[in-house]
Design an enzyme around this catalytic site. Structure first.
Site, PDB file in Angstrom:
ATOM      1  N   LYS A  58       0.822  -1.290  -0.119  1.00  0.00           N
ATOM      2  CA  LYS A  58       0.006  -0.079  -0.104  1.00  0.00           C
ATOM      3  C   LYS A  58       0.896   1.251   0.206  1.00  0.00           C
ATOM      4  O   LYS A  58       1.759   1.301  -0.602  1.00  0.00           O
ATOM      5  CB  LYS A  58      -0.959  -0.164   1.074  1.00  0.00           C
ATOM      6  CG  LYS A  58      -1.710  -1.449   1.493  1.00  0.00           C
ATOM      7  CD  LYS A  58      -2.918  -1.412   2.108  1.00  0.00           C
ATOM      8  CE  LYS A  58      -3.594  -2.695   2.300  1.00  0.00           C
ATOM      9  NZ  LYS A  58      -4.836  -2.540   2.918  1.00  0.00           N
ATOM     10  N   HIS A 111      -8.665  -3.081  -5.916  1.00  0.00           N
ATOM     11  CA  HIS A 111      -8.621  -3.208  -4.346  1.00  0.00           C
ATOM     12  C   HIS A 111      -9.579  -2.407  -3.851  1.00  0.00           C
ATOM     13  O   HIS A 111     -10.122  -1.349  -4.207  1.00  0.00           O
ATOM     14  CB  HIS A 111      -7.098  -2.940  -4.122  1.00  0.00           C
ATOM     15  CG  HIS A 111      -6.787  -3.054  -2.536  1.00  0.00           C
ATOM     16  ND1 HIS A 111      -7.390  -2.199  -1.713  1.00  0.00           N
ATOM     17  CD2 HIS A 111      -6.355  -4.086  -2.091  1.00  0.00           C
ATOM     18  CE1 HIS A 111      -7.011  -2.831  -0.465  1.00  0.00           C
ATOM     19  NE2 HIS A 111      -6.356  -3.962  -0.619  1.00  0.00           N
ATOM     20  N   GLU A 124     -11.348 -10.290  -1.049  1.00  0.00           N
ATOM     21  CA  GLU A 124     -11.103  -9.652   0.310  1.00  0.00           C
ATOM     22  C   GLU A 124     -12.300  -8.663   1.079  1.00  0.00           C
ATOM     23  O   GLU A 124     -12.788  -7.658   0.677  1.00  0.00           O
ATOM     24  CB  GLU A 124     -10.047  -8.575  -0.117  1.00  0.00           C
ATOM     25  CG  GLU A 124      -8.814  -9.113  -0.717  1.00  0.00           C
ATOM     26  CD  GLU A 124      -7.703  -8.238  -0.591  1.00  0.00           C
ATOM     27  OE1 GLU A 124      -6.656  -8.453   0.177  1.00  0.00           O
ATOM     28  OE2 GLU A 124      -7.770  -7.001  -1.031  1.00  0.00           O
TER      29      GLU A 124
HETATM   30  P1  PGA Z   1      -4.495  -6.650   5.542  1.00  0.00           P
HETATM   31  O1  PGA Z   1      -4.859  -6.061   3.831  1.00  0.00           O
HETATM   32  O2  PGA Z   1      -3.629  -7.749   5.500  1.00  0.00           O
HETATM   33  O3  PGA Z   1      -3.801  -5.350   6.174  1.00  0.00           O
HETATM   34  O4  PGA Z   1      -5.976  -6.703   6.163  1.00  0.00           O
HETATM   35  C1  PGA Z   1      -5.061  -6.740   3.177  1.00  0.00           C
HETATM   36  C2  PGA Z   1      -5.250  -5.927   1.674  1.00  0.00           C
HETATM   37  O5  PGA Z   1      -5.837  -5.034   1.678  1.00  0.00           O
HETATM   38  O6  PGA Z   1      -4.769  -6.753   0.409  1.00  0.00           O
END
Ligand code: PGA
Length: 256
Positions: free
Chosen positions: A12, A96, A168
């Protein structure tokens, strides 16, 4: 299992240049020679080249967090699929949830990005997932089905071989509250069934479907043990070399 696991780290909007290179170097040391499963890191755009250099010669591959659907031209701030290829990317994350819900990307936009990525020879990771309010309203299957169907519009059966899907649930991302293996498996299996309807049974069987949302070293094993979970898209825990390596090790155990 005939689907190869993929453990991908989505960094990110995190790390400095030095931290990115250091993290990549640490990962090369810890997991760089593993070849029983696929490993990818998706750093921020400005660090793609440096991270690519740091992982060179290892089995870790490079991915980008986003892409634009035009070839080039007056699109200030955007990055093309060709540029990503040029920078050494194999994978690209499309749709995403943070891009859907913070930036406002639509299924149509995400679909264009996905089609362009495929056309340029990249391997898109199409992210789908419901909001907490949608889950509470019993709309999970409907929402996710729509995101998958619209995201894959126009993707040929041949090209589908290059596509990875990541389920997700938005309420599980960055919250520390992962979906339970049962909750995840239910949706993952539904997505696989849907791929079977859109394409055919062999595509359903071959398509890699990741889970993402608070995957950590201590919950990775039970999630990766689910029959329809073929790897993980990891956010927070991918920023710590030790944690990411431990998740990969859990994945390795599933390969034996
Ligand atoms: P996280 O994020 O593992 O911090 O929950 C996953 C993602 O957004 O791909």
């Amino acid at each position: 299992m005939d689907r190869r696991l993929l453990i991908a780290g989505n960094w990110k909007m995190n790390t400095t240049y030095d931290q990115a290179v250091e993290l990549a170097g640490a990962l090369v040391e810890k997991v760089g020679s593993i070849d029983a499963l696929d490993i990818a890191v998706c750093p921020p755009f400005p660090y793609l080249l440096a991270v690519g250099q740091a992982i060179k010669g290892s089995n870790i591959t490079l991915g980008a967090q986003d892409v634009f659907y035009e070839d080039n031209g007056a699109y200030t701030g955007e990055v093309s699929a060709e540029m990503l290829k040029d920078a050494g990317c194999k994978y690209v994350i499309c749709g995403h949830s943070e891009r859907r819900h913070v930036i406002g990307e639509t299924d149509e936009l995400i679909n264009r990005k996905l089609l362009k990525s495929i056309a340029e020879g990249l391997y898109p990771i199409l992210c789908v997932g419901e909001l907490l309010t949608e889950r509470q309203a019993g709309e999970t299957i409907e929402v996710v089905s729509q995101q998958v169907t619209r995201g894959l519009e126009g993707v040929s059966a041949t090209d589908m071989k290059n596509v990875t899907i990541a389920y997700e649930p938005v309420w599980a991302i960055g919250t520390g509250v992962n979906a339970t293996p049962d909750q995840a498996e239910q949706v993952q299996a539904m997505i696989r069934q849907l791929i079977g309807q859109i394409y055919d049974a062999s595509h359903a069987k071959e398509t890699r479907i990741l889970y993402g949302g608070s995957v950590k070293p201590d919950n990775a094993a039970e999630l990766l043990a689910c029959p329809d979970i073929d790897g993980a898209l990891v956010g927070g825990a991918s920023l710590k070399a030790d944690d990411f390596a431990r998740i990969i090790e859990q994945g390795l155990l599933m390969c034996r």
